[in-house]
Scaffold this active site. Sequence first.
Site, PDB file in Angstrom:
ATOM      1  N   HIS A  28      13.352  60.820 109.578  1.00 38.79           N
ATOM      2  CA  HIS A  28      12.338  60.843 110.625  1.00 38.79           C
ATOM      3  C   HIS A  28      11.695  59.462 110.744  1.00 38.79           C
ATOM      4  O   HIS A  28      11.787  58.651 109.837  1.00 38.79           O
ATOM      5  CB  HIS A  28      11.174  61.784 110.231  1.00 38.79           C
ATOM      6  CG  HIS A  28      11.538  63.172 109.870  1.00 38.79           C
ATOM      7  ND1 HIS A  28      11.321  64.224 110.727  1.00 38.79           N
ATOM      8  CD2 HIS A  28      12.048  63.704 108.735  1.00 38.79           C
ATOM      9  CE1 HIS A  28      11.690  65.365 110.129  1.00 38.79           C
ATOM     10  NE2 HIS A  28      12.133  65.079 108.920  1.00 38.79           N
ATOM     11  N   TYR A  29      10.979  59.236 111.858  1.00 35.23           N
ATOM     12  CA  TYR A  29       9.939  58.208 111.807  1.00 35.23           C
ATOM     13  C   TYR A  29       8.601  58.914 111.845  1.00 35.23           C
ATOM     14  O   TYR A  29       8.496  60.070 112.280  1.00 35.23           O
ATOM     15  CB  TYR A  29      10.095  57.149 112.897  1.00 35.23           C
ATOM     16  CG  TYR A  29       9.979  57.527 114.352  1.00 35.23           C
ATOM     17  CD1 TYR A  29       8.957  58.350 114.832  1.00 35.23           C
ATOM     18  CD2 TYR A  29      10.858  56.990 115.279  1.00 35.23           C
ATOM     19  CE1 TYR A  29       8.846  58.644 116.177  1.00 35.23           C
ATOM     20  CE2 TYR A  29      10.756  57.287 116.633  1.00 35.23           C
ATOM     21  CZ  TYR A  29       9.744  58.122 117.063  1.00 35.23           C
ATOM     22  OH  TYR A  29       9.633  58.416 118.401  1.00 35.23           O
ATOM     23  N   THR A  30       7.562  58.174 111.381  1.00 31.82           N
ATOM     24  CA  THR A  30       6.243  58.809 111.284  1.00 31.82           C
ATOM     25  C   THR A  30       5.614  59.003 112.665  1.00 31.82           C
ATOM     26  O   THR A  30       4.872  59.972 112.874  1.00 31.82           O
ATOM     27  CB  THR A  30       5.304  57.968 110.408  1.00 31.82           C
ATOM     28  OG1 THR A  30       5.361  56.605 110.855  1.00 31.82           O
ATOM     29  CG2 THR A  30       5.718  58.058 108.940  1.00 31.82           C
ATOM     30  N   GLU A  93      10.325  60.424 105.766  1.00 28.74           N
ATOM     31  CA  GLU A  93       9.584  59.863 106.895  1.00 28.74           C
ATOM     32  C   GLU A  93       9.581  58.341 106.768  1.00 28.74           C
ATOM     33  O   GLU A  93       9.179  57.787 105.741  1.00 28.74           O
ATOM     34  CB  GLU A  93       8.130  60.366 106.892  1.00 28.74           C
ATOM     35  CG  GLU A  93       7.979  61.820 107.312  1.00 28.74           C
ATOM     36  CD  GLU A  93       7.978  62.020 108.832  1.00 28.74           C
ATOM     37  OE1 GLU A  93       8.103  61.027 109.567  1.00 28.74           O
ATOM     38  OE2 GLU A  93       7.846  63.186 109.254  1.00 28.74           O
ATOM     39  N   HIS A 135      16.079  63.773 112.736  1.00 29.73           N
ATOM     40  CA  HIS A 135      15.278  64.891 113.211  1.00 29.73           C
ATOM     41  C   HIS A 135      15.708  65.257 114.638  1.00 29.73           C
ATOM     42  O   HIS A 135      15.789  66.427 115.000  1.00 29.73           O
ATOM     43  CB  HIS A 135      13.788  64.517 113.161  1.00 29.73           C
ATOM     44  CG  HIS A 135      12.868  65.694 113.248  1.00 29.73           C
ATOM     45  ND1 HIS A 135      11.510  65.563 113.401  1.00 29.73           N
ATOM     46  CD2 HIS A 135      13.116  67.027 113.207  1.00 29.73           C
ATOM     47  CE1 HIS A 135      10.963  66.790 113.455  1.00 29.73           C
ATOM     48  NE2 HIS A 135      11.917  67.684 113.336  1.00 29.73           N
ATOM     49  N   ASP A 145      13.094  61.167 116.927  1.00 31.80           N
ATOM     50  CA  ASP A 145      13.067  60.310 115.734  1.00 31.80           C
ATOM     51  C   ASP A 145      14.281  60.512 114.821  1.00 31.80           C
ATOM     52  O   ASP A 145      14.848  61.591 114.806  1.00 31.80           O
ATOM     53  CB  ASP A 145      11.756  60.534 114.955  1.00 31.80           C
ATOM     54  CG  ASP A 145      11.570  61.969 114.443  1.00 31.80           C
ATOM     55  OD1 ASP A 145      11.778  62.917 115.227  1.00 31.80           O
ATOM     56  OD2 ASP A 145      11.231  62.130 113.258  1.00 31.80           O
TER      57      ASP A 145
END
Length: 243
Positions: A28-30, A93, A135, A145
């Site tokens: 994921h990215y945050t 993340e 994700h 993401d």
Amino acid sequence: MSLSVRDLPSPNWDARPAGMPVDTLILHYTGMQSAQAALDRLRDPVARVSSHYVVDEDGLVFALVPEAVRAWHAGASFWRGNTVLNDRSIGIEIVNPGHEWGYRDFPVLQLAAVCDLCLHILARHPIPARNVVAHSDVAPDRKEDPGERFDWEGLARNGVGLWPFDVPDLGTGGVVRDAVQLAPVRRALAQIGYRVDPSGALDPALAAVLRAFQRHWRPEAVTGQADAGTLARLLGVARLVEG
Ligand SMILES: [Zn+2]
């Protein structure tokens, strides 16, 4: 490089279902304005979200939830017939503001740390290369993401995930839209792991899945269109997962 991991426990976890294998790794990215804001949210009992790890832009890794238990990162999801991917996955993340707050390149140090962390995780669990996913792969209708700036090709070069290295760039021409020509496209996407209807013309749901595929395996042009370059990469990845 040696991996630097700092414990920063989150209360947001529960037990995995009994006997459930950990066979999926979700990146994921945050998607928040700062690393601190993301860490605060992922550790806030009211937010009820978390991940096993957070990788900051300087390459520092935070361990929030033990791998043995279930973190709450994927939400409604699907991959290769499995739903509720939180049950069977580890979530990482990666700090980046994301498309909403100013999507930017992932620094080299951060990518190196992500790669190193993934290799450690893959050594501990039976996670096949095809189950190292974004994700957006498992929730294409609502997630973007970690997005098209993430270096999946570099990760695969280092033994993390799949990449069709032998496929030339065929460009964005030759777009396919009708149901007959899209049938093999739908088949290949399903074979890789996406949830797609087996038939139909280009509809919004298929466009969303194509965009997810492109963010992962064809980041040069995230269009939601089945163009020649996308088809070549798609068949390339489908070949990798055969058998
Ligand atoms: Zn996510």
